[in-house]
Design a protein around this motif. Structure first.
Motif, PDB file in Angstrom:
ATOM      1  N   LEU A 207       5.512  -2.141  -5.314  1.00  0.00           N
ATOM      2  CA  LEU A 207       4.473  -1.844  -4.661  1.00  0.00           C
ATOM      3  C   LEU A 207       4.219  -0.550  -4.063  1.00  0.00           C
ATOM      4  O   LEU A 207       3.167   0.085  -4.277  1.00  0.00           O
ATOM      5  CB  LEU A 207       4.263  -2.979  -3.534  1.00  0.00           C
ATOM      6  N   LEU A 208       5.262   0.210  -3.380  1.00  0.00           N
ATOM      7  CA  LEU A 208       5.171   1.247  -3.071  1.00  0.00           C
ATOM      8  C   LEU A 208       5.230   2.365  -3.990  1.00  0.00           C
ATOM      9  O   LEU A 208       5.339   3.609  -3.607  1.00  0.00           O
ATOM     10  CB  LEU A 208       6.575   1.724  -1.993  1.00  0.00           C
ATOM     11  N   GLY A 209       5.288   1.865  -5.282  1.00  0.00           N
ATOM     12  CA  GLY A 209       5.424   2.986  -6.440  1.00  0.00           C
ATOM     13  C   GLY A 209       6.639   3.712  -6.511  1.00  0.00           C
ATOM     14  O   GLY A 209       6.783   4.632  -7.121  1.00  0.00           O
ATOM     15  N   LYS A 235       5.788 -15.592  -9.747  1.00  0.00           N
ATOM     16  CA  LYS A 235       4.225 -15.429 -10.098  1.00  0.00           C
ATOM     17  C   LYS A 235       3.448 -15.825  -9.158  1.00  0.00           C
ATOM     18  O   LYS A 235       2.267 -15.527  -8.574  1.00  0.00           O
ATOM     19  CB  LYS A 235       4.054 -16.181 -11.469  1.00  0.00           C
ATOM     20  N   LYS A 236       3.918 -17.026  -8.292  1.00  0.00           N
ATOM     21  CA  LYS A 236       3.112 -17.734  -7.450  1.00  0.00           C
ATOM     22  C   LYS A 236       3.136 -17.078  -6.104  1.00  0.00           C
ATOM     23  O   LYS A 236       2.235 -16.882  -5.395  1.00  0.00           O
ATOM     24  CB  LYS A 236       3.619 -19.318  -7.062  1.00  0.00           C
ATOM     25  N   VAL A 237       4.362 -16.851  -5.609  1.00  0.00           N
ATOM     26  CA  VAL A 237       4.577 -16.236  -4.134  1.00  0.00           C
ATOM     27  C   VAL A 237       4.088 -14.670  -3.969  1.00  0.00           C
ATOM     28  O   VAL A 237       3.766 -13.957  -3.491  1.00  0.00           O
ATOM     29  CB  VAL A 237       6.020 -16.352  -3.824  1.00  0.00           C
ATOM     30  N   ILE A 238       4.532 -13.865  -5.447  1.00  0.00           N
ATOM     31  CA  ILE A 238       4.321 -12.537  -5.030  1.00  0.00           C
ATOM     32  C   ILE A 238       3.519 -11.860  -6.106  1.00  0.00           C
ATOM     33  O   ILE A 238       2.590 -10.997  -5.655  1.00  0.00           O
ATOM     34  CB  ILE A 238       5.884 -11.614  -5.328  1.00  0.00           C
ATOM     35  N   LYS A 239       3.587 -12.140  -7.483  1.00  0.00           N
ATOM     36  CA  LYS A 239       2.624 -11.423  -8.323  1.00  0.00           C
ATOM     37  C   LYS A 239       1.137 -11.805  -8.057  1.00  0.00           C
ATOM     38  O   LYS A 239       0.139 -11.125  -8.260  1.00  0.00           O
ATOM     39  CB  LYS A 239       3.235 -11.872  -9.832  1.00  0.00           C
ATOM     40  N   LYS A 240       0.792 -13.028  -7.442  1.00  0.00           N
ATOM     41  CA  LYS A 240      -0.315 -13.504  -7.411  1.00  0.00           C
ATOM     42  C   LYS A 240      -1.176 -12.428  -6.243  1.00  0.00           C
ATOM     43  O   LYS A 240      -2.307 -12.307  -6.304  1.00  0.00           O
ATOM     44  CB  LYS A 240      -0.518 -15.026  -6.716  1.00  0.00           C
ATOM     45  N   GLY A 243      -0.759  -7.847  -7.475  1.00  0.00           N
ATOM     46  CA  GLY A 243      -1.388  -7.609  -8.774  1.00  0.00           C
ATOM     47  C   GLY A 243      -2.903  -7.585  -8.689  1.00  0.00           C
ATOM     48  O   GLY A 243      -3.338  -8.588  -8.276  1.00  0.00           O
ATOM     49  N   GLY A 244      -3.472  -6.693  -9.170  1.00  0.00           N
ATOM     50  CA  GLY A 244      -4.727  -6.680  -9.578  1.00  0.00           C
ATOM     51  C   GLY A 244      -5.687  -6.750  -8.236  1.00  0.00           C
ATOM     52  O   GLY A 244      -5.468  -6.155  -7.176  1.00  0.00           O
ATOM     53  N   TRP A 245      -6.784  -7.427  -8.518  1.00  0.00           N
ATOM     54  CA  TRP A 245      -7.934  -7.619  -7.485  1.00  0.00           C
ATOM     55  C   TRP A 245      -7.444  -8.080  -6.334  1.00  0.00           C
ATOM     56  O   TRP A 245      -7.919  -8.140  -5.204  1.00  0.00           O
ATOM     57  CB  TRP A 245      -9.124  -8.114  -8.171  1.00  0.00           C
ATOM     58  N   ARG A 247      -4.635  -7.833  -4.458  1.00  0.00           N
ATOM     59  CA  ARG A 247      -4.143  -6.982  -3.425  1.00  0.00           C
ATOM     60  C   ARG A 247      -5.051  -6.130  -2.855  1.00  0.00           C
ATOM     61  O   ARG A 247      -5.199  -6.057  -1.616  1.00  0.00           O
ATOM     62  CB  ARG A 247      -3.190  -6.037  -4.355  1.00  0.00           C
ATOM     63  N   ARG A 248      -6.088  -5.514  -3.814  1.00  0.00           N
ATOM     64  CA  ARG A 248      -7.067  -4.717  -3.201  1.00  0.00           C
ATOM     65  C   ARG A 248      -7.961  -5.591  -2.278  1.00  0.00           C
ATOM     66  O   ARG A 248      -8.446  -4.951  -1.224  1.00  0.00           O
ATOM     67  CB  ARG A 248      -8.061  -4.321  -4.504  1.00  0.00           C
ATOM     68  N   LYS A 249      -8.176  -6.680  -2.425  1.00  0.00           N
ATOM     69  CA  LYS A 249      -8.875  -7.931  -1.703  1.00  0.00           C
ATOM     70  C   LYS A 249      -8.495  -7.758  -0.472  1.00  0.00           C
ATOM     71  O   LYS A 249      -9.125  -7.839   0.694  1.00  0.00           O
ATOM     72  CB  LYS A 249      -9.394  -9.189  -2.278  1.00  0.00           C
ATOM     73  N   THR A 250      -7.096  -8.123  -0.472  1.00  0.00           N
ATOM     74  CA  THR A 250      -6.254  -8.377   0.904  1.00  0.00           C
ATOM     75  C   THR A 250      -6.467  -7.129   1.727  1.00  0.00           C
ATOM     76  O   THR A 250      -6.646  -7.109   3.036  1.00  0.00           O
ATOM     77  CB  THR A 250      -5.028  -8.737   0.707  1.00  0.00           C
ATOM     78  N   LEU A 251      -5.960  -6.118   1.000  1.00  0.00           N
ATOM     79  CA  LEU A 251      -5.944  -4.460   1.737  1.00  0.00           C
ATOM     80  C   LEU A 251      -7.372  -4.154   2.367  1.00  0.00           C
ATOM     81  O   LEU A 251      -7.248  -3.880   3.466  1.00  0.00           O
ATOM     82  CB  LEU A 251      -5.378  -3.455   0.947  1.00  0.00           C
TER      83      LEU A 251
END
Length: 267
Positions: A207-209, A235-240, A243-245, A247-251
């Protein structure tokens, strides 16, 4: 059973992976530490450290990651009753404690742009002061958290603190690489709670690149990382959330809440 956590919290991810891998039902409550929800008096009375996650089963409250995971394992053992699930071996437990020895706070914060961290830190300090006036009986505990916030900022400007954290991480990953030369997973050829403890660390590095710096340069660890990302629990705990929108929505939502409360001076 209730779990108070946040999807981006590394320690929360460890516990949630354990719950998913052991197929334990629980009620999920999101507590966002960046917006100061972990400082609310009701939560603070339950857990004066204000750290995530917190696991509650009736009157039983736990907020130590390994204690929670071992408690989950005991529940799973009793529930299975058929010997399908076995208690973690000594090797698994040793790996769990070894991984938990690395504290990610300063390493993580050092890879976040300083202006964002400073802004969020000032906001949290104001939240603590506001909660102190709301719950005078918790003033001493809130004062401890306020002191910790100032000390964290000070330590972030100490290159030795950051260097020790990075060296500890690299040593841990080197040991993992050596182990993975012998086995498919961390404590053998079967997925265990030791892997549950490690996966969130790798996810945060990605996540930190920093995947190329810490993971890809270690061939066996890189193969392992590709393998564990295929698990349904990951996939349920982390990737969800990473990844993608999502993550951006949460931030974005978090940042908007902090900005708005600062503008209105409603802490």
């Amino acid at each position: 059973m209730q779990l108070y956590h946040h999807p981006f919290s590394l320690e929360s991810q460890k516990v949630r992976l354990a719950l998913e891998e052991r197929n334990i039902d629980y009620t999920s409550y999101h507590v966002n530490p960046v917006t100061g929800k972990n400082m609310d008096p009701a939560f603070f009375r339950m857990n004066p450290t204000a750290k995530l996650p917190v696991f509650q089963n009736g009157s039983h409250v736990l907020f130590n990651t390994i204690e929670i995971i071992q408690y989950i394992e005991r529940i799973a053992l009793v529930s299975s009753g058929s010997g399908v699930i076995t208690q973690s071996s000594k090797e698994v437990v040793e790996w769990m404690y070894k991984i938990q020895e690395w504290k990610p706070k300063f390493f993580t914060l050092s890879h976040i742009p300083e202006k964002y961290y400073i802004y969020a830190s000032k906001f949290i300090r104001r939240v603590i002061i506001a909660r102190m006036s709301e719950a005078p009986d918790l003033a001493t505990a809130y004062h401890t958290k306020l002191k910790e916030a100032y000390e964290t900022e000070e330590k972030l400007h100490n290159p030795q603190v950051l260097q020790r954290s990075e060296q500890h991480l690299m040593k841990l990953l080197d040991e993992v690489e050596t182990q993975l030369e012998e086995t498919m997973y961390l404590a053998g050829n079967e997925f265990t709670l030791a892997d549950v403890m490690l996966i969130p660390i790798l996810a945060h590095l990605a996540l930190l690149g920093l995947e190329s710096v810490y993971i890809s340069c270690r061939p066996k660890l890189s193969e392992y990382w590709t393998l564990v990302q295929q698990r349904p629990s990951y996939k349920k705990v982390i990737k969800k959330y990473f990844g993608g929108w999502k993550r951006r929505k949460t931030l974005l939502k978090t940042w908007c809440i902090v900005r708005m409360r600062c503008m209105l001076k409603r802490y």
